[in-house]
Design an enzyme around this catalytic site. Structure first.
Site, short mmCIF file in Angstrom:
data_model
loop_
_atom_site.label_atom_id
_atom_site.label_comp_id
_atom_site.label_asym_id
_atom_site.label_seq_id
_atom_site.Cartn_x
_atom_site.Cartn_y
_atom_site.Cartn_z
N LEU A 294 1.02 -1.13 0.05
CA LEU A 294 0.04 0.02 0.06
C LEU A 294 0.94 1.22 0.11
CD1 LEU A 294 -2.62 -1.02 2.75
CD2 LEU A 294 -2.66 -1.10 0.19
N GLY A 295 2.19 1.10 0.57
CA GLY A 295 2.89 2.19 0.49
C GLY A 295 4.38 1.93 1.07
N ARG A 296 5.23 2.75 0.45
CA ARG A 296 6.75 2.54 0.95
C ARG A 296 7.20 3.83 1.29
NH1 ARG A 296 8.49 -2.21 -1.83
NH2 ARG A 296 7.18 -2.92 -3.21
N LYS B 204 2.45 -2.42 8.90
CA LYS B 204 3.69 -1.57 8.55
C LYS B 204 4.75 -2.57 9.00
CE LYS B 204 5.58 2.99 9.48
NZ LYS B 204 5.47 4.29 10.09
N ASP C 276 3.76 16.24 11.33
CA ASP C 276 3.92 15.97 9.79
C ASP C 276 2.39 15.87 9.17
OD1 ASP C 276 5.33 15.63 7.65
OD2 ASP C 276 5.45 13.27 7.67
N GLY D 244 11.14 5.35 3.47
CA GLY D 244 12.47 5.11 3.96
C GLY D 244 12.78 4.11 5.03
N MET D 245 11.76 4.29 6.05
CA MET D 245 11.77 3.15 7.13
C MET D 245 11.04 1.96 7.10
SD MET D 245 11.00 4.33 11.20
CE MET D 245 9.33 3.72 11.12
N ALA D 246 10.03 1.85 6.26
CA ALA D 246 8.95 0.59 6.21
C ALA D 246 8.41 0.59 5.22
CB ALA D 246 8.15 0.86 7.38
N VAL E 282 4.21 -0.78 4.00
CA VAL E 282 2.89 -1.09 4.34
C VAL E 282 2.15 -1.86 3.70
CG1 VAL E 282 0.94 -0.12 5.26
CG2 VAL E 282 2.81 1.16 5.69
#
Length: 335
Positions: free
Chosen positions: A17-19, A40, A141, A21-23, A25
């Site tokens: 679903l999403g990328r 995540k 954020d 720099g840290m993880a 999803v």
């Protein structure tokens, strides 16, 4: 399905679903409860770093304590061990509510929102921020990409990965005084490396409202340095310069929200919301932007809001069958 695709013997990973720099999803199926969730997972190359492991753990702890319909929920945490790689460290993961829908960033790319829609989304974001701030959590954020729009039109704040918890700078998901967040939405004090507080979130929320109303953030630059300078030293153009339907009252709300000195801003999300809803009463119904009847009044803290779009229960992300994938419609995408 291979065991590396089933975390903790329970969460069956599906689409990404999403990328970040840290993880990464993933959409996942909770085998035990037969529901869809978002998982995540810390990137494998970072699993040995205690800083990133601690950051993910603190994010889970932070969100788990925030029970509000406008904030994504945490269901579970765990660590995955790949038996075929005994020399590799376990990989931490967070299991979150699956939020069907799209981010406000994706929604804005599809076209302009009405003033009524913009105010409705902003009021709901401010409700969630008020709750978060009362709990001592500063998001740090707030931006369109971190606000999800659910299928029934509600909103949920996601990605507390760099949130600051409580009054202790050490109780933050990352190192204090580091320049964190997204350049287009950073408060002046964040740019200067000062400790962010609730009013810093409200500045970012002001940037969000500006973009909802005009289709563009208050400051635009070629690089983060230019944007940082503008946040500290320049005043944005009035929103009405980009959209004539924006009333003087709405312009005034934005001037306060985007004040350089945090003492000159709204001092709480509630006061921001009340000023915005008061300004909304002046909108012209003939322009198709009436906002007085459908805008949800600022809710009592700790109480879920039910709107004409649907009940809070419909925003849980439970689904008896795999949700249809649409690449333009992201879900819980904090990474």
């Amino acid at each position: 399905m291979s065991t590396d695709r089933v975390l903790g013997g329970r969460y069956e990973l599906r689409d990404v679903l999403g990328r970040g720099g840290m993880a990464i999803v993933h959409l996942a199926r909770d085998i035990c409860l037969e529901r869809w969730v978002a998982v995540k997972v810390l990137r494998g190359e970072l699993a040995r770093d205690p800083l990133f492991r601690g950051r993910l753990r603190r994010e889970a702890q932070t969100v788990a304590g925030l029970h509000h319909p406008g904030i994504v929920s945490v269901h579970d945490v765990g660590e995955h061990v790949d038996d075929s790689r005994a020399d590799e460290p376990s990989v931490p993961f967070i299991v979150m509510e699956y939020v069907a829908g799209q981010s406000l960033r994706a929604r804005l790319r599809e076209g302009a929102l009405t003033l009524e829609q913009s105010i409705q989304h902003q009021v709901e974001v401010l409700s969630a921020l008020e709750f978060s701030h009362r709990a001592g959590v500063v998001h740090r954020d707030i931006k369109p990409a971190n606000v999800m729009v659910t299928p029934d039109g509600g909103t949920k704040i996601v990605d507390f990965g760099i949130a600051r918890v409580g009054g202790d700078p050490g109780a933050t998901a990352t190192q204090p005084h580091a320049l964190l967040g997204t350049a287009q939405y950073l408060s002046p004090e964040q740019v200067r490396g000062e400790i962010a507080d609730a009013r810093s979130d409200l500045y970012s929320a002001g940037c969000l409202l500006y973009e909802l109303l005009t289709g563009r953030p208050p400051f635009v630059g070629d690089n983060p340095v230019v944007l940082a300078y503008q946040h500290v030293h320049e005043d944005p153009r009035r929103a009405s310069a980009y959209r004539t339907e924006v009333t003087p009252s709405l312009d005034t709300v934005l001037v306060t929200a985007l004040a350089k000195d945090r003492n000159d801003r709204f001092q709480s999300a509630r006061s921001f919301s009340e000023a915005l809803q008061s300004a909304a009463k002046g909108l012209n119904r003939a322009d198709g932007c009436a906002a007085t009847d459908n805008v949800v009044p600022f809710p009592l803290l700790g109480h879920a809001t039910t709107t004409s779009r649907g009940s809070t229960a419909s925003r849980t992300g439970h689904s008896p069958s795999p949700p249809a994938r649409d690449e333009k419609k992201a879900t819980t995408r904090s990474a």
